[in-house]
Enzyme design. Structure first.
Site, short mmCIF file in Angstrom:
data_model
loop_
_atom_site.label_atom_id
_atom_site.label_comp_id
_atom_site.label_asym_id
_atom_site.label_seq_id
_atom_site.Cartn_x
_atom_site.Cartn_y
_atom_site.Cartn_z
N SER A 87 3.08 0.35 6.10
CA SER A 87 4.12 0.57 7.03
C SER A 87 5.00 -0.51 7.11
CB SER A 87 3.49 1.32 8.27
OG SER A 87 2.73 0.23 8.95
N HIS A 94 -1.26 -1.47 -4.02
CA HIS A 94 -2.68 -1.15 -3.22
C HIS A 94 -2.74 0.34 -3.33
CE1 HIS A 94 -5.89 -2.13 -0.64
NE2 HIS A 94 -5.51 -1.10 0.06
N MET A 147 -8.96 8.17 -0.25
CA MET A 147 -9.81 8.76 0.89
C MET A 147 -10.37 10.14 0.69
SD MET A 147 -7.22 7.59 3.96
CE MET A 147 -6.79 6.03 4.00
N MET A 156 -12.11 4.41 -0.35
CA MET A 156 -12.73 4.90 0.88
C MET A 156 -13.47 6.01 0.68
SD MET A 156 -9.54 3.64 3.37
CE MET A 156 -8.45 3.40 1.89
N SER A 207 0.81 -1.10 -0.01
CA SER A 207 0.01 0.02 -0.16
C SER A 207 0.86 1.31 -0.02
CB SER A 207 -1.02 -0.06 1.49
OG SER A 207 -1.42 1.34 1.57
N ASP A 244 -4.73 3.73 -1.74
CA ASP A 244 -5.75 3.98 -0.94
C ASP A 244 -6.35 5.34 -1.23
OD1 ASP A 244 -5.95 1.73 0.97
OD2 ASP A 244 -3.60 2.27 1.48
N HIS A 303 -8.46 1.17 -3.45
CA HIS A 303 -9.16 1.08 -2.38
C HIS A 303 -10.12 2.33 -2.26
CE1 HIS A 303 -9.43 -0.21 2.35
NE2 HIS A 303 -10.68 -0.11 1.60
N MET A 316 -11.18 -5.84 6.36
CA MET A 316 -10.37 -4.78 6.88
C MET A 316 -9.85 -5.64 8.23
SD MET A 316 -10.17 -2.38 4.91
CE MET A 316 -8.76 -1.39 5.89
N ASP A 376 -6.32 -6.01 5.21
CA ASP A 376 -5.82 -4.98 4.87
C ASP A 376 -5.93 -4.04 6.30
OD1 ASP A 376 -5.08 -2.32 4.16
OD2 ASP A 376 -6.79 -1.92 2.85
N GLY A 377 -4.52 -3.95 6.93
CA GLY A 377 -4.39 -3.16 8.00
C GLY A 377 -3.75 -3.77 9.10
N GLY A 378 -2.55 -3.34 9.45
CA GLY A 378 -1.79 -3.76 10.37
C GLY A 378 -1.05 -5.28 10.29
C1 DX5 Z 1 -6.04 1.89 5.94
C2 DX5 Z 1 -5.63 1.45 4.43
C3 DX5 Z 1 -4.60 0.45 4.36
C4 DX5 Z 1 -3.25 1.15 4.97
C5 DX5 Z 1 -2.70 -0.08 5.54
O1 DX5 Z 1 -7.17 2.51 5.79
O2 DX5 Z 1 -6.79 0.87 3.85
O3 DX5 Z 1 -4.25 0.05 3.00
O4 DX5 Z 1 -2.44 1.50 4.00
O5 DX5 Z 1 -1.43 0.48 6.28
P1 DX5 Z 1 -0.57 -0.46 7.40
O6 DX5 Z 1 -0.24 -1.54 6.73
O7 DX5 Z 1 0.53 0.66 7.86
O8 DX5 Z 1 -1.75 -0.92 8.35
ZN ZN Z 2 -6.20 -0.22 1.83
#
Ligand code: DX5
Ligand code: ZN
Length: 226
Positions: A201, A36, A40, A71, A11, A38, A69, A140, A178-180
Site C-alpha cells: 500500500s 513481490h 493466497m 501463503m 508487493s 502474494d 510469497h 512478517m 513484510d507488512g505495514g
Molecule cells: C500480507 C502480504 C504482504 C502485503 C503487504 O499478507 O504478505 O506482502 O502485500 O501489504 P502492505 O505493505 O500494504 O502491508
Molecule cells: Zn507478502
C-alpha cells in the site's frame, strides 16, 4: 551487519490489476529490486489472491526477479507451476509445514532462491536449524492475508534477534520484512537489521504515484543507515 543498500520489493497485492503491467513498469523505473507476488489460497490465510497465470504475464513485461510469497497450505504442490511461469524465488512459511527442509531442498533443486517466512507470533529460534539452507529470512510484520494492515511493533526486537543469528550463522543471507512498511516504520526495521523491505500500500496506494512513493520510502529507509 554490512549496512549496505536497502532493497525494495513492491508487493503487487495493492496494485491496480487493470493496469498491472504499467504499475510494475513504474516500480522498475522507481528502482525496485524485485517484485513481490502474494499467493493466497483462502485456507492457509483467510483471503484469496492470485496464481501462476499472473506470474506468466508479468514475466513478459519485466526483467526484475519475481519472488513468490506462498501463503498456501501445500506449497510443494505448486512449485513446478510457478517455476514454469517464470518465478525466480519462493518464500515458504515455517508455520504449518511438517517437512520444511524437504520443501526448501525442492526449491533449491529447481534452481530458485528460497526464503523461510515466520509469522508475528513465531519465535526467531525456529530458524536456527534451517538458516544454513536458505538465501533469505522473512519476518512478517503483520499477520499474513491482507494488505493495508498496521505494522506490529513487537516484531522489532525479533528482527534484531534474526539479524544477530544471520550475522553469526549465515552472513550474506538477506533479511526481509513484510507488512505495514511505510516511511514511518521503514527506519525502525532497517535500524533493527532488515535489508529488504516489502511494501504494497505504501507504494501502490499513494496518490503521488509509484515512483514518488518509492523515492519517499527509500529516503526514509536510508535515514536509518546514517
Ligand atoms: C500480507 C502480504 C504482504 C502485503 C503487504 O499478507 O504478505 O506482502 O502485500 O501489504 P502492505 O505493505 O500494504 O502491508
Ligand atoms: Zn507478502
Amino acid at each position: 551487519m554490512d549496512k549496505g543498500i536497502v532493497k525494495l520489493a513492491p508487493s503487487i497485492l495493492s496494485a491496480d490489476f487493470a493496469h498491472l503491467g504499467k504499475q510494475v513498469g513504474e516500480a522498475e523505473q522507481g528502482g525496485a529490486d524485485r517484485i513481490h507476488v502474494d499467493v493466497m489460497d483462502g485456507h492457509f490465510v483467510p483471503n484469496i489472491s492470485m496464481g501462476a497465470p499472473i506470474v506468466e504475464s508479468l514475466r513478459r513485461v519485466t526483467r526484475l526477479p519475481l519472488e513468490i510469497h506462498l501463503m498456501i497450505s501445500d506449497p510443494d504442490l505448486f512449485l513446478d507451476a510457478f517455476t514454469e511461469a517464470g518465478s525466480d524465488a519462493f518464500l515458504v512459511h515455517w508455520e504449518g509445514n511438517h517437512h520444511l527442509h524437504r520443501t526448501v531442498q525442492r526449491v533449491r533443486a529447481l534452481g530458485k532462491r528460497v526464503s523461510v517466512v515466520i509469522n508475528p507470533a513465531t519465535p526467531a529460534a525456529v530458524l536456527e536449524e534451517i538458516l544454513h539452507d536458505v538465501d533469505q529470512v522473512v519476518v512478517m510484520t503483520v499477520n499474513p492475508g491482507f494488505g493495508h494492515q498496521p505494522f506490529i511493533h513487537t516484531t522489532v526486537p525479533k528482527i534484531r534477534r534474526v539479524r544477530q543469528m544471520i550475522d553469526k550463522i549465515r552472513p550474506g543471507c538477506d533479511l526481509e520484512v513484510d507488512g505495514g512498511i511505510d516511511p514511518t516504520t521503514a527506519p525502525l526495521v532497517v535500524d533493527a537489521g532488515a535489508n529488504v523491505l516489502v511494501a504494497g500500500s505504501a507504494i501502490f496506494s499513494e496518490g503521488e504515484g509509484v515512483i514518488a512513493a518509492m523515492k519517499r520510502l527509500r529516503a526514509a529507509a536510508n535515514q536509518a543507515m546514517t
